[in-house]
Scaffold this motif. Structure first.
Motif, mmCIF file in Angstrom:
data_model
loop_
_atom_site.group_PDB
_atom_site.id
_atom_site.type_symbol
_atom_site.label_atom_id
_atom_site.label_comp_id
_atom_site.label_asym_id
_atom_site.label_seq_id
_atom_site.Cartn_x
_atom_site.Cartn_y
_atom_site.Cartn_z
ATOM 1 N N GLU A 19 0.793 -1.166 -0.108
ATOM 2 C CA GLU A 19 0.126 0.032 0.121
ATOM 3 C C GLU A 19 0.828 1.272 0.072
ATOM 4 O OE1 GLU A 19 -3.732 -0.275 2.372
ATOM 5 O OE2 GLU A 19 -3.881 -1.972 0.752
ATOM 6 N N GLY B 124 -9.666 8.308 -2.045
ATOM 7 C CA GLY B 124 -10.423 8.037 -1.233
ATOM 8 C C GLY B 124 -10.221 9.070 0.125
ATOM 9 N N LYS B 125 -10.902 8.937 1.002
ATOM 10 C CA LYS B 125 -10.800 9.586 2.405
ATOM 11 C C LYS B 125 -9.615 8.792 3.082
ATOM 12 C CE LYS B 125 -14.158 12.528 2.744
ATOM 13 N NZ LYS B 125 -14.563 13.377 1.931
ATOM 14 N N ASP B 126 -9.046 7.449 2.764
ATOM 15 C CA ASP B 126 -7.674 7.119 3.113
ATOM 16 C C ASP B 126 -6.541 7.858 2.590
ATOM 17 O OD1 ASP B 126 -8.398 6.158 0.584
ATOM 18 O OD2 ASP B 126 -8.126 4.063 1.249
ATOM 19 N N ARG C 72 -12.843 4.397 -0.564
ATOM 20 C CA ARG C 72 -11.202 3.911 -0.633
ATOM 21 C C ARG C 72 -10.588 4.172 -1.846
ATOM 22 N NH1 ARG C 72 -9.336 -0.600 2.530
ATOM 23 N NH2 ARG C 72 -8.679 -1.696 0.611
ATOM 24 N N THR C 73 -9.291 4.658 -1.874
ATOM 25 C CA THR C 73 -8.554 4.786 -2.952
ATOM 26 C C THR C 73 -8.272 3.604 -3.763
ATOM 27 O OG1 THR C 73 -7.404 6.644 -1.896
ATOM 28 C CG2 THR C 73 -6.073 5.688 -3.633
ATOM 29 N N ARG D 47 -6.715 0.597 -5.742
ATOM 30 C CA ARG D 47 -5.734 -0.407 -5.266
ATOM 31 C C ARG D 47 -5.299 -1.604 -6.402
ATOM 32 N NH1 ARG D 47 -7.346 1.735 -0.557
ATOM 33 N NH2 ARG D 47 -6.073 1.486 1.320
ATOM 34 N N ASN E 56 -12.521 0.838 -6.443
ATOM 35 C CA ASN E 56 -13.011 1.634 -5.504
ATOM 36 C C ASN E 56 -13.442 2.772 -5.743
ATOM 37 O OD1 ASN E 56 -12.079 -0.669 -3.796
ATOM 38 N ND2 ASN E 56 -10.364 0.201 -3.190
#
Ligand code: AMP
Length: 303
Positions: A24, A50-52, A77-78, A80, A100
């Motif tokens: 990640e 995303g918020k991550d 989520r971003t 991946r 995502n």
């Protein structure tokens, strides 16, 4: 000097090579492209996270003065991607793709981006690539990447998008797949008949071939003693290529050939370390020095 607009993925990548493993870490086609091209010209990014996606990730773009007005941060989520390379570092095996936030993404091009002269459609859904082109004024050059995931999954959309593209930048396996033709030279002719006037075929450690009308130009990859992680080599190549093109401000075969070498220079730096670690810590002097080494590497005389 023209400015560059890139649309593509901003991702968290998990990558395993015979030399190590990372989980990640920041990646994505737009990320590699924008950092590489930022050494040559102003760059603007259109993508979604995303918020991550945290401040330390945003900082990578800021450090390189990359315009991120078009980088949307939404609920979810971003993107991946998980991939693996064997000792043959030329071919990534995709283990997992999680779209995502890209699943519902509709790129909205900020007003200030719409007259960008150089546009790079990084590797994302071909329908999104086309929607970007529909929102902008006719740029000087549109270049585009794609991958097996989309050629297999959305072949008609890929073909529709590339009708509007000047330069297609894909790897050798994608070239064969898109043209449905095993011979690269014949495949290149078929692809140029689909729209792009120029086709750049990335061949990993064997370098690149540029097909431009009737002319063919070949450049080796820089011979490196240590290659750690080929992830992003293609996008760093495209970033160096488009960056040098925007910097040159003109388009002809001579300039294209020089830009191919700047692309190869940026790709060679990128593979020396995992993620963007090398690409984010370069000087213009190091780039120019490797460009000169490339010149020496490929120089020969008739007699
Ligand atoms: P490359 O330059 O070809 O090595 O591209 C590497 C980047 O492509 C990685 O950082 C991934 O996050 C990204 N990527 C992989 N699969 C996809 C996909 N299906 N759509 C968009 N980006 C992708």
């Amino acid at each position: 000097m023209g400015s560059i607009l890139v649309v593509g993925s901003v991702a968290f990548d998990s990558v395993k090579t015979p030399f190590g493993k990372v989980d990640e870490i920041l990646g994505g086609s737009a990320t590699y492209f924008s950092v590489a091209s930022s050494y040559f010209a102003p760059v603007r990014v259109v993508a979604v996270v995303g918020k991550d996606f945290g401040d330390k990730h945003v900082e990578v773009f800021r450090k390189h003065s990359i315009d991120i007005e078009g980088l949307e941060r939404i609920e979810g989520r971003t993107f991946r991607w998980k991939g693996e390379y064997g000792y043959d570092l030329n071919e990534a095996r995709t283990l997992d793709t999680q779209l995502n936030v890209f699943e519902t993404f509709k790129p909205l091009i900020p007003e200030s981006y719409r007259s960008s002269e150089y546009v790079f459609l990084g590797n994302i859904d071909p329908e999104l690539q086309l929607s970007v082109l529909n929102q902008i004024k006719r740029p000087r050059i549109v270049a585009c990447d794609t991958m097996n995931f989309w050629i297999k999954g959305k072949p008609e959309a890929v073909k529709k998008t590339i009708q509007h593209v000047d330069i297609l930048v894909i790897n050798d396996a994608e070239t064969r797949m898109l043209a449905d033709e095993p011979n690269l030279v014949r495949a290149a002719s078929k692809i140029m008949a689909m729209g792009p006037k120029t086709l750049i075929v990335k061949r990993g450690e064997y370098g690149v071939l540029m097909f431009n009308g009737k002319s063919i130009f070949g450049a080796p990859a820089f011979p490196l003693e240590e290659v750690f992680d080929p992830t992003g080599a293609g996008d760093s190549f495209a970033g160096g290529f488009m960056g040098a093109l925007a910097h040159a401000g003109d388009v002809n075969e001579r300039i294209f050939r020089r830009c191919i070498i700047f692309g190869s220079v940026m790709a060679s730096f990128n593979v020396e370390q995992f993620s963007l670690n090398r690409l984010t810590n370069l000087t213009r002097g190091e780039i120019d020095e490797r460009f000169r080494q490339f010149k020496a590497l490929t120089h020969f005389e008739e007699f």
